[in-house]
Design an enzyme around this catalytic site. Sequence first.
Site, short mmCIF file in Angstrom:
data_model
loop_
_atom_site.label_atom_id
_atom_site.label_comp_id
_atom_site.label_asym_id
_atom_site.label_seq_id
_atom_site.Cartn_x
_atom_site.Cartn_y
_atom_site.Cartn_z
N ASP A 240 -27.28 -29.05 -21.94
CA ASP A 240 -26.57 -28.42 -20.82
C ASP A 240 -25.64 -27.33 -21.34
O ASP A 240 -25.62 -26.19 -20.85
CB ASP A 240 -25.77 -29.50 -20.09
CG ASP A 240 -25.16 -29.01 -18.79
OD1 ASP A 240 -25.59 -27.96 -18.29
OD2 ASP A 240 -24.24 -29.69 -18.29
N ASP B 287 -26.66 -23.00 -21.69
CA ASP B 287 -25.80 -22.02 -21.02
C ASP B 287 -25.24 -21.00 -22.01
O ASP B 287 -25.15 -19.81 -21.71
CB ASP B 287 -24.66 -22.72 -20.26
CG ASP B 287 -25.13 -23.24 -18.91
OD1 ASP B 287 -26.20 -22.80 -18.44
OD2 ASP B 287 -24.44 -24.08 -18.32
N LYS C 204 -25.56 -35.10 -33.05
CA LYS C 204 -24.28 -35.31 -33.71
C LYS C 204 -24.41 -36.61 -34.50
O LYS C 204 -23.67 -37.59 -34.29
CB LYS C 204 -23.16 -35.37 -32.66
CG LYS C 204 -21.76 -35.40 -33.24
CD LYS C 204 -21.28 -34.07 -33.82
CE LYS C 204 -19.91 -34.20 -34.43
NZ LYS C 204 -19.44 -32.97 -35.09
N TYR D 260 -25.06 -38.39 -18.84
CA TYR D 260 -25.02 -38.01 -17.42
C TYR D 260 -25.60 -39.11 -16.52
O TYR D 260 -25.26 -39.19 -15.34
CB TYR D 260 -25.79 -36.71 -17.18
CG TYR D 260 -25.12 -35.46 -17.72
CD1 TYR D 260 -23.88 -35.53 -18.34
CD2 TYR D 260 -25.72 -34.22 -17.61
CE1 TYR D 260 -23.27 -34.39 -18.85
CE2 TYR D 260 -25.11 -33.07 -18.12
CZ TYR D 260 -23.89 -33.16 -18.73
OH TYR D 260 -23.29 -32.03 -19.23
N ASP E 228 -21.94 -28.99 -32.83
CA ASP E 228 -20.84 -28.03 -32.94
C ASP E 228 -21.24 -26.85 -33.82
O ASP E 228 -20.93 -25.70 -33.53
CB ASP E 228 -19.53 -28.68 -33.39
CG ASP E 228 -19.69 -29.59 -34.60
OD1 ASP E 228 -20.79 -30.10 -34.85
OD2 ASP E 228 -18.68 -29.78 -35.31
#
Lengths: 358, 358
Positions: free
Chosen positions: B248, B252, B192, B143, B224
Amino acid sequence: MADTKKIAVIAGDGIGPEVVAEAIKVMKKTEELYGLSFEFEHGLFGGIAIDEKGTPLPQETLDMCKAADAVLLGAVGGPKWDNNPKELRPETGLLGIRKALGLFSNIRPAKIFDCLKDASTLKPEVLEGTDLIVVRELTGGIYFGDKFRREGANGEEAVDTCVYNVHEVERIVRQAFEIARTRRKKLASVDKANVLETSRLWREVVNRIAPEYPDVELEHVLVDNCAMQLLRRPASFDVIVTENMFGDILSDEAAMLTGSIGMLSSASLGEGAFGLYEPVHGSAPDIAGQGIANPIATILSVALMYRLTFGYHEAAQSIEDAVASVLDAGHRTADIATDRSKAVGTQQMGDLIVAAMK
Amino acid sequence: MADTKKIAVIAGDGIGPEVVAEAIKVMKKTEELYGLSFEFEHGLFGGIAIDEKGTPLPQETLDMCKAADAVLLGAVGGPKWDNNPKELRPETGLLGIRKALGLFSNIRPAKIFDCLKDASTLKPEVLEGTDLIVVRELTGGIYFGDKFRREGANGEEAVDTCVYNVHEVERIVRQAFEIARTRRKKLASVDKANVLETSRLWREVVNRIAPEYPDVELEHVLVDNCAMQLLRRPASFDVIVTENMFGDILSDEAAMLTGSIGMLSSASLGEGAFGLYEPVHGSAPDIAGQGIANPIATILSVALMYRLTFGYHEAAQSIEDAVASVLDAGHRTADIATDRSKAVGTQQMGDLIVAAMK
Ligand SMILES: [Mg+2]
Ligand SMILES: [Mg+2]
């Protein structure tokens, strides 16, 4: 009678050969029922190819796949090859075959079977009607960009680079629109356009192409919001298209919605109709050779092949209906059985599905 | 009597002032019950600061926050300022204050209240006992890395860069271990590492630091897989620590597990004990000024402040227990009421919680 289609069969390792055998039985039954015609060629791939040919992806297997109309893949890998050097790992063969065949998208349906709704951790009334497909870009993004270490102002740092070009986005977005057209005509494009430049490019391309598909309803969903909405309103999604890493995360989340990984089919597609079809589950070396593996994911991969590569929608529906009716009748392989003592074996499940096909 | 702690209160926009007022009532009650002592200072921030001072983050507000032991924030933003130029948007103030205060992590608890379990789309028996915290890195990663367009070999392409240095990973991983120590002593580090270089760096740092916390049980989870496991075994997680974008998405998803965003607290932390506390929900301009907003997320943010900044665990527990008992007694604000005609207002909910505190 339809044209004869060439199917390259690479059964692979572990339970691969067992589940693929049942899928082929089902294909043969559709020849009978729907006048289809297939020619099957078998090739070595994965661990078994390493053992017999010294490489996970022998040239003759690749040539066979390239000459075929579609590839049916079982599964690859196992503990025997886990500590091999990279070029002698079964997974390297998988990357190699995708690349050599120009496959740039991975398609993962997540559909709820009514009688298996209880297997999900979500409430049945929330899942009701869930039938979605995640279309994931497979060749670009941060997984394939430059990655390195360097000395930064604050010491050692690691860098990954996420790159997408217009062409890469365009081809997969078009494919997703086309798939949506054959379904409920809804497309959710997932990005993080409020933050990422690759996502802004992605969204621009989607918005530019969308007018060519006025019959498809488009929504843009931010990736974090999508992770929420998959839990809140799974049944509202039809086709979800997204970049490589977002697709990796969201397709696994969507898979978990169904509660039964052993049932999930997948496809890898390139330009045109050609595709490689395989179950989402792995080679399950722990149960290989015992005749107890669940062949349904591979059988449903055949239905997906019929829809996406051949447009044999009627035969695909017949397979999907047969699977549903066998499950409705209470037949279960061990992985999805509540009473494992009553579980049916791999071949028996294949036979039951073949018998239920109309 | 405890030392007097300075609390900078920036109520902000929309329902911010209403919910913050109830949180302050609760803090005053803990002064009485637990001999705590607070000094409250109020500052302008967000849209209201744009209107009155011409900037979303006036210098005097920032100075006030810097001089405080903790910041209590209501909410910022609203349609009135949505079309402002970037430097005059409330959200820019939020980025600015985090940066100026050196806040590098965002903490989001997702805890299931027994009597609200039905609000989730997950089955109650799966959610049973879910009480987790996502610790998200807030200043690095993709980001904040370089982002740009360029002409590539295949035409226009977009690039995002993900960068982490050892120091950035180390400080947040340590913070997560420390938080895990005050809880059930389990830490899941999400990355990851099988694909990304930043994730490999992340995992190296975690593994290097882990021996300093032998009392904390560590697991590495691929992002994942974590998206799946949050659905499969939410109650098994205690503290989850991860980089900016993964956090992020996963925070959520974890929030949605609870089924009630209006109940969720959050913290942003830097080095040391200082922190900024705010509800996860936004400024809800549509219901602002009506006295119907749910103050519980802000009240629970106070409990989080007590635990993370001040170590006032007993008083925090009192607040959390009071919220649970008021909900158990059937009191609901409109956002979580099944029968909205019986819903209580913002002030009444605050009063009920204060009355239930022991
Ligand atoms: Mg994945
Ligand atoms: Mg988010």
